[in-house]
Motif scaffolding. Structure first.
Motif, PDB file in Angstrom:
ATOM      1  N   LEU A   1       0.829  -1.203   0.000  1.00  0.00           N
ATOM      2  CA  LEU A   1       0.000   0.000   0.000  1.00  0.00           C
ATOM      3  C   LEU A   1       0.868   1.260   0.000  1.00  0.00           C
ATOM      4  O   LEU A   1       0.651   2.183  -0.791  1.00  0.00           O
ATOM      5  N   LYS A   2       1.884   1.275   0.862  1.00  0.00           N
ATOM      6  CA  LYS A   2       2.751   2.451   0.957  1.00  0.00           C
ATOM      7  C   LYS A   2       3.574   2.643  -0.310  1.00  0.00           C
ATOM      8  O   LYS A   2       3.768   3.761  -0.780  1.00  0.00           O
ATOM      9  N   SER A   3       4.035   1.538  -0.883  1.00  0.00           N
ATOM     10  CA  SER A   3       4.834   1.620  -2.106  1.00  0.00           C
ATOM     11  C   SER A   3       4.020   2.207  -3.257  1.00  0.00           C
ATOM     12  O   SER A   3       4.500   3.056  -4.011  1.00  0.00           O
ATOM     13  N   ALA A   4       2.761   1.756  -3.381  1.00  0.00           N
ATOM     14  CA  ALA A   4       1.885   2.268  -4.441  1.00  0.00           C
ATOM     15  C   ALA A   4       1.620   3.753  -4.246  1.00  0.00           C
ATOM     16  O   ALA A   4       1.628   4.540  -5.201  1.00  0.00           O
ATOM     17  N   PHE A   5       1.370   4.144  -2.991  1.00  0.00           N
ATOM     18  CA  PHE A   5       1.121   5.548  -2.691  1.00  0.00           C
ATOM     19  C   PHE A   5       2.327   6.420  -3.032  1.00  0.00           C
ATOM     20  O   PHE A   5       2.195   7.489  -3.642  1.00  0.00           O
ATOM     21  N   ARG A   6       3.511   5.967  -2.663  1.00  0.00           N
ATOM     22  CA  ARG A   6       4.735   6.745  -2.913  1.00  0.00           C
ATOM     23  C   ARG A   6       4.933   6.998  -4.410  1.00  0.00           C
ATOM     24  O   ARG A   6       5.254   8.102  -4.840  1.00  0.00           O
ATOM     25  N   LYS A   7       4.747   5.954  -5.209  1.00  0.00           N
ATOM     26  CA  LYS A   7       4.954   6.077  -6.652  1.00  0.00           C
ATOM     27  C   LYS A   7       3.965   7.061  -7.282  1.00  0.00           C
ATOM     28  O   LYS A   7       4.342   7.903  -8.099  1.00  0.00           O
ATOM     29  N   LEU A   8       2.690   6.915  -6.898  1.00  0.00           N
ATOM     30  CA  LEU A   8       1.663   7.781  -7.478  1.00  0.00           C
ATOM     31  C   LEU A   8       1.805   9.222  -6.993  1.00  0.00           C
ATOM     32  O   LEU A   8       1.635  10.174  -7.764  1.00  0.00           O
ATOM     33  N   ALA A   9       2.125   9.394  -5.699  1.00  0.00           N
ATOM     34  CA  ALA A   9       2.280  10.741  -5.156  1.00  0.00           C
ATOM     35  C   ALA A   9       3.457  11.449  -5.804  1.00  0.00           C
ATOM     36  O   ALA A   9       3.402  12.653  -6.087  1.00  0.00           O
ATOM     37  N   MET A  10       4.523  10.721  -6.059  1.00  0.00           N
ATOM     38  CA  MET A  10       5.674  11.303  -6.748  1.00  0.00           C
ATOM     39  C   MET A  10       5.305  11.713  -8.175  1.00  0.00           C
ATOM     40  O   MET A  10       5.715  12.765  -8.664  1.00  0.00           O
ATOM     41  N   ARG A  11       4.516  10.891  -8.823  1.00  0.00           N
ATOM     42  CA  ARG A  11       4.138  11.148 -10.217  1.00  0.00           C
ATOM     43  C   ARG A  11       3.232  12.365 -10.362  1.00  0.00           C
ATOM     44  O   ARG A  11       3.391  13.157 -11.295  1.00  0.00           O
ATOM     45  N   TYR A  12       2.269  12.519  -9.434  1.00  0.00           N
ATOM     46  CA  TYR A  12       1.271  13.581  -9.586  1.00  0.00           C
ATOM     47  C   TYR A  12       1.496  14.778  -8.657  1.00  0.00           C
ATOM     48  O   TYR A  12       0.623  15.639  -8.558  1.00  0.00           O
ATOM     49  N   HIS A  13       2.629  14.835  -7.989  1.00  0.00           N
ATOM     50  CA  HIS A  13       2.878  15.946  -7.072  1.00  0.00           C
ATOM     51  C   HIS A  13       2.833  17.287  -7.820  1.00  0.00           C
ATOM     52  O   HIS A  13       3.375  17.404  -8.927  1.00  0.00           O
ATOM     53  N   PRO A  14       2.182  18.308  -7.249  1.00  0.00           N
ATOM     54  CA  PRO A  14       2.059  19.614  -7.913  1.00  0.00           C
ATOM     55  C   PRO A  14       3.393  20.244  -8.296  1.00  0.00           C
ATOM     56  O   PRO A  14       3.473  20.961  -9.295  1.00  0.00           O
ATOM     57  N   ASP A  15       4.448  19.978  -7.522  1.00  0.00           N
ATOM     58  CA  ASP A  15       5.747  20.551  -7.863  1.00  0.00           C
ATOM     59  C   ASP A  15       6.289  19.980  -9.161  1.00  0.00           C
ATOM     60  O   ASP A  15       7.113  20.603  -9.832  1.00  0.00           O
ATOM     61  N   ARG A  16       5.862  18.777  -9.496  1.00  0.00           N
ATOM     62  CA  ARG A  16       6.309  18.168 -10.745  1.00  0.00           C
ATOM     63  C   ARG A  16       5.348  18.455 -11.904  1.00  0.00           C
ATOM     64  O   ARG A  16       5.675  18.189 -13.052  1.00  0.00           O
ATOM     65  N   ASN A  17       4.175  18.945 -11.569  1.00  0.00           N
ATOM     66  CA  ASN A  17       3.171  19.225 -12.596  1.00  0.00           C
ATOM     67  C   ASN A  17       2.549  20.602 -12.352  1.00  0.00           C
ATOM     68  O   ASN A  17       1.334  20.700 -12.105  1.00  0.00           O
TER      69      ASN A  17
END
Length: 373
Positions: free
Chosen positions: A20-36
């Motif tokens: 659960l934590k691994s999936a959250f980390r990957k998605l949060a990194m991908r969609y983080h506002p600082d990156r988008n």
């Protein structure tokens, strides 16, 4: 209608906390506002991911959700900004710390110095016996004028006006409130008001250093040596980085290495190969060894000298030395030498060259058999 929280994170209902934590980390990194920046869809997905994880990471909330779905939280006030500003700060710092440049930064703003690498070429003899070598490495060291503070001598650091000396600031990121390292003082809580003239406020200066490197006996090509604390000086009083030395072994004129074993090709005359004899060879341990050649030695034959190879790194074992003889065909013959060889050829028979005679005999028999069919 809200999307299933498990679908939002892309996990199954029976997944464990680690998945659960691994999936959250990957998605949060991908969609983080600082990156988008400016991407409304990414911000919406980021909110969904955070909301889903906030529920599923808590065993009690997860049990309620598994039983009642979204209805379990319709009147709980779940989903407001305050709900995410506390427990998520630590996990977001963990996820985005490296992206924000805080990978080696401590809470007080001290930052570990960078690691350095140095390529060193040594000889096979150096690798055999080991050696202490001197090198010069360009690096950064703590400024001796300000002792690494970056402040001019006689002056003091001032409190950062942005974080008021705390070293961290809280910033709103759409749906979330995230605590970050202060970008003004970089987590130190204090700032240089009057920079040191020698290091210009950096607390470090560039300098070449003389270092002794102990190359142990038995190292191989590509071995990495680590000198702890010999890398660049840390920022704002942080610890020094490390120096990594990568060894390459230069090509030897006579020996080739394969692990702990050595190989050497030795040319011998046709007469020595035919009549037998011996030759002397020097080895890396400084000794001279005699190799006996039996009568009728063929080209490519190997002879082994036990424990005359390379020592094994940090082991009380030594490899072997393999000597392969290369029979040299005579060149630039005199008339008399021609006559003697022709005479020998006339009186020789298949017993003198059994491999040659046997090869042509088998070939003749083979093709005659094909023709008869």
């Amino acid at each position: 209608m809200k999307i299933d929280y498990y679908e939002v994170l892309g996990v199954t209902r029976g997944c464990d906390e680690k998945v659960l934590k691994s999936a959250f980390r990957k998605l949060a990194m991908r969609y983080h506002p600082d990156r988008n920046p400016g991407d409304a869809e990414s911000e919406r997905r980021f909110k969904e991911i955070g909301e889903a994880y906030e529920v599923l990471k808590d065993p009690q909330k997860r049990a309620a959700y598994d039983r009642y779905g979204h209805a379990a939280f319709e009147n709980s006030g779940h989903g407001n900004t305050a709900g995410f500003s506390g427990g998520f700060a630590d996990i977001f710092e963990d996820i985005f710390g490296e992206m924000m440049g805080a990978r080696h930064r401590r809470a007080d703003g001290r930052e570990r110095g960078a690691d350095l690498s140095y390529n060193m070429e040594i000889t096979l003899e150096d690798a055999y016996s080991g050696k202490t070598m001197q090198i010069r490495v360009p690096t950064s060291i703590i400024c001796d004028t300000c002792n690494g503070s970056g402040a001019k001598k006689g002056t003091e650091l001032i409190t950062c006006k942005k974080c008021h000396g705390i070293g961290r600031v809280r910033a709103a990121q759409g749906f979330f409130s995230i605590e970050r390292t202060c970008p003004t003082c970089h987590g130190r809580g204090k700032m240089v008001d009057a920079p040191c003239p020698k290091c210009r406020g950096q607390g470090r200066i560039e300098e070449e250093r003389n270092l002794s490197v102990n190359v142990p006996s038995g190292v191989e090509d590509g071995t990495r040596l680590r000198l702890s604390g010999e890398g660049q000086a840390g920022v704002r009083g942080g610890p020094n980085g490390d120096l990594y030395i990568f060894l390459s072994i230069s090509t030897h004129e006579f020996f080739q290495r394969d692990g702990a074993d050595l190989y050497c090709h030795v040319p011998i005359s046709m007469v020595t190969a035919a009549l037998g004899g011996q030759f002397e060879i020097s080895t890396l341990d400084g000794t001279k060894n005699h190799v006996k050649i039996p009568e009728g030695t063929q080209n490519g034959r190997q002879f082994c000298l036990k424990r005359k190879g390379m020592p094994m790194l940090r082991q009380k074992m030594t490899g072997d030395l393999y000597i392969q003889v290369i029979v040299e065909t005579p060149q630039n013959l005199t008339r008399r030498q021609h006559e003697l060889l022709q005479e020998f050829n006339k009186i020789s028979n298949h017993e003198n060259s059994p491999q040659s005679h046997g090869f042509f005999a088998r070939m003749k028999e083979f093709f005659e058999g094909i023709s008869s069919n």
